[in-house]
Design an enzyme around this catalytic site. Structure first.
Site, mmCIF file in Angstrom:
data_model
loop_
_atom_site.group_PDB
_atom_site.id
_atom_site.type_symbol
_atom_site.label_atom_id
_atom_site.label_comp_id
_atom_site.label_asym_id
_atom_site.label_seq_id
_atom_site.Cartn_x
_atom_site.Cartn_y
_atom_site.Cartn_z
ATOM 1 N N SER A 5 34.666 38.275 46.356
ATOM 2 C CA SER A 5 35.662 37.741 44.975
ATOM 3 C C SER A 5 34.395 36.803 44.317
ATOM 4 O O SER A 5 34.964 36.889 43.863
ATOM 5 C CB SER A 5 36.887 37.446 45.485
ATOM 6 O OG SER A 5 36.489 36.301 46.402
ATOM 7 N N ALA A 50 50.297 35.367 38.486
ATOM 8 C CA ALA A 50 50.192 37.138 39.422
ATOM 9 C C ALA A 50 49.561 38.093 39.116
ATOM 10 O O ALA A 50 48.752 38.740 37.557
ATOM 11 C CB ALA A 50 51.628 37.270 38.535
ATOM 12 N N ILE A 84 46.283 39.420 43.658
ATOM 13 C CA ILE A 84 47.673 39.735 44.922
ATOM 14 C C ILE A 84 48.601 39.077 44.897
ATOM 15 O O ILE A 84 49.860 39.894 45.282
ATOM 16 C CB ILE A 84 46.785 38.499 45.788
ATOM 17 C CG1 ILE A 84 45.523 39.051 46.401
ATOM 18 C CG2 ILE A 84 47.813 38.706 46.958
ATOM 19 C CD1 ILE A 84 45.827 40.502 47.166
ATOM 20 N N LYS A 107 40.274 34.268 59.378
ATOM 21 C CA LYS A 107 39.347 34.990 57.761
ATOM 22 C C LYS A 107 39.157 34.290 57.131
ATOM 23 O O LYS A 107 37.883 34.839 57.102
ATOM 24 C CB LYS A 107 40.571 34.954 56.907
ATOM 25 C CG LYS A 107 40.682 35.307 55.451
ATOM 26 C CD LYS A 107 41.932 35.649 54.608
ATOM 27 C CE LYS A 107 41.980 36.351 53.341
ATOM 28 N NZ LYS A 107 43.004 36.205 52.366
ATOM 29 N N ASN A 123 30.827 35.303 51.469
ATOM 30 C CA ASN A 123 30.771 34.848 49.405
ATOM 31 C C ASN A 123 29.886 34.465 49.300
ATOM 32 O O ASN A 123 29.543 34.766 47.821
ATOM 33 C CB ASN A 123 32.493 33.845 49.496
ATOM 34 C CG ASN A 123 33.323 35.186 49.569
ATOM 35 O OD1 ASN A 123 34.200 35.320 48.166
ATOM 36 N ND2 ASN A 123 34.498 35.288 50.647
#
Length: 324
Positions: A273, A8, A11, A204, A212
């Site tokens: 990220s 959790a 996202i 993606k 990245n």
């Protein structure tokens, strides 16, 4: 329908908050200060300039949450192998496992067809743990588009995007996919069920594969690395190598490489990220985003010299930073 979100963070927390606000029977698996904050005061969602506190059911122990109909796995790919036994305890005979993880998924060649049918990817599933303990038949694929962050424990800030594309490995439009799509749609999210989800996985991945690691190596934001001639050229070369691999696997790309890079530039001064993880001292998703493509390149006989070079550099970057 009982839904559990395992992981959790940004996202997963965003998904959990939206589902809880819509009245879904949802629970969350988390840990540390983030879990403690959710248990004591609920989950705070910041979205569209508003802040709302959402009561949620959260635990560090999956066994506390009971049997589930859908388990949404929302972890970084490298974090999954260590929690396979915990996740497996939540899976009954008919539980669907929704794979909302970046990179090439461990189940990619399940119901794929052709010479590589059933091939297991060691880069994302070392030793085949997920294939053996989860079983690929229970998997529903998911491509995650939203961006969110966790500015402090118990708080999720939504940045942009609401789409979670769903798809069966076989391409079928199944009842379980439609049921989850309906739940996500009721929560104000976009959840199309795609017959060709692998196409979206690769589009993606094009960005994640190149942007990245380049950002981690240069500390540049997306707008800079996509417009600087040198780094744009490196990204282009990596994408073209990945495209050659994907075409061997029957993937259809709705956009070309230049448009994909332009799309990255349009995002603006965004830190990827992987760069955020490097700066925060967290392990980076190197194998799922880069190593997996190199592995599949070897399987289909496509040379990946640029990908291999960047992979070696970013792996050393992680080692020097004490993250590998």
């Amino acid at each position: 329908m009982r839904i559990c979100i395992f992981g959790a963070g940004a996202i997963g927390g965003y998904l959990g908050a939206k589902l809880a606000l819509a009245g879904a029977d949802v629970s969350l698996v988390a840990r540390g200060a983030h879990l403690a904050a959710m248990q004591s005061r609920g989950l705070t969602l910041i979205e569209d300039g508003r802040e709302v506190r959402v009561p949620v059911r959260a635990s560090a122990e999956p066994a506390d949450l009971g049997p589930q109909d859908q388990v949404i796995l929302a972890l970084k790919a490298h974090s999954v192998p260590a929690v396979v036994p915990q996740v497996a305890r939540m899976l009954g005979p008919d539980t669907t496992l929704v794979s909302a993880v970046n990179g090439l998924p461990w189940w990619y060649f399940h119901r794929h067809g052709g010479a590589l049918e059933g091939t297991r990817l060691d880069s994302v599933d070392p030793g085949g743990q997920q294939w053996q303990q989860f079983g690929p038949d229970r998997v529903l694929g998911c491509v995650v588009y939203p961006a969110a962050d966790v500015p402090e424990p118990g708080v999720i800030r939504h940045i942009e995007g609401r789409r979670f594309s769903l798809g069966e490995p076989s391409g079928a439009i199944s009842d379980r996919a439609l049921a989850l799509s309906a739940a996500l749609t009721a929560a104000g999210l976009k959840a199309p069920v795609r017959p060709r989800l692998r196409d979206e996985i690769w589009v993606k991945l094009w960005g994640n594969l190149s942007f990245n690691p380049i950002s981690a190596l240069t500390q540049a934001t997306l707008d800079v690395l996509c417009t600087d001639p040198g780094t744009r050229g490196v990204a282009r070369a990596m994408m073209l190598e990945a495209e050659a691999i994907a075409l061997r696997l029957g993937v259809k790309f709705p956009v070309d490489v230049e448009r994909r890079i332009d799309g990255g530039a349009a995002v603006g001064a965004h830190r990827t990220s992987m760069l955020q993880d490097l700066e925060a001292g967290r392990p980076m998703e190197i194998d799922a985003l880069v190593g997996s493509v190199a592995e599949v390149g070897r399987l289909v006989g496509v040379a990946t010299p640029t990908i291999a070079t960047v992979l070696a550099l970013v792996r050393l970057r992680a080692k020097v930073a004490g993250l590998a």
